[in-house]
Design an enzyme around this catalytic site. Structure first.
Site, PDB file in Angstrom:
ATOM      1  N   CYS A  98       5.010   4.815   6.102  1.00 32.16           N
ATOM      2  CA  CYS A  98       4.462   4.615   4.789  1.00 32.16           C
ATOM      3  C   CYS A  98       5.498   4.897   3.686  1.00 32.16           C
ATOM      4  O   CYS A  98       6.140   5.572   3.529  1.00 32.16           O
ATOM      5  CB  CYS A  98       3.591   6.004   4.978  1.00 32.16           C
ATOM      6  SG  CYS A  98       3.117   6.426   3.178  1.00 32.16           S
ATOM      7  N   CYS A 115       5.357   7.586   1.392  1.00 34.83           N
ATOM      8  CA  CYS A 115       5.699   8.810   1.695  1.00 34.83           C
ATOM      9  C   CYS A 115       7.259   9.186   1.890  1.00 34.83           C
ATOM     10  O   CYS A 115       7.868  10.039   1.617  1.00 34.83           O
ATOM     11  CB  CYS A 115       5.434   8.895   3.225  1.00 34.83           C
ATOM     12  SG  CYS A 115       3.503   8.875   3.467  1.00 34.83           S
TER      13      CYS A 115
END
Length: 101
Positions: A27, A30
């Site tokens: 991600c 993230c």
């Protein structure tokens, strides 16, 4: 920041103010949020920060209804009291944490 599993989860969130970062290694947002959380953790040493890998522990993500990542859940003494979804800046995280301290 420690990555925890469902085995450790209840113990970690049980006392004080805790921020759990639900994330995945693939991600992008993230990865962008990680250094922001590290900075906040430096400023607020009384707050516990931990991460849950949604790919490794999908049961926890399901339990808390995580639909998108990154997703932060703020706990106080074992109770989920607030959430932040998506990438946010340090100011937003501090704004959510300050009333809990």
């Amino acid at each position: 920041m420690e990555i925890i599993t469902n085995v450790q989860f209840d113990e970690v969130v049980s006392k004080g103010v805790v921020v759990i970062d639900f994330f995945a290694n693939w991600c992008g947002p993230c990865k962008m949020l990680a250094p922001v959380l590290e900075e906040v953790a430096q400023e607020l040493p009384t707050v516990t920060f931990a991460k849950v890998d949604v790919d490794q522990d999908p049961s926890l993500a399901g339990k808390y209804g995580i639909q998108s990542i990154p997703h932060l859940i703020l706990f106080k003494d074992g109770q989920a009291v607030d959430q932040i979804s998506g990438f946010v800046g340090k100011d937003v995280i501090l704004e959510k944490l300050n009333p809990l301290l």
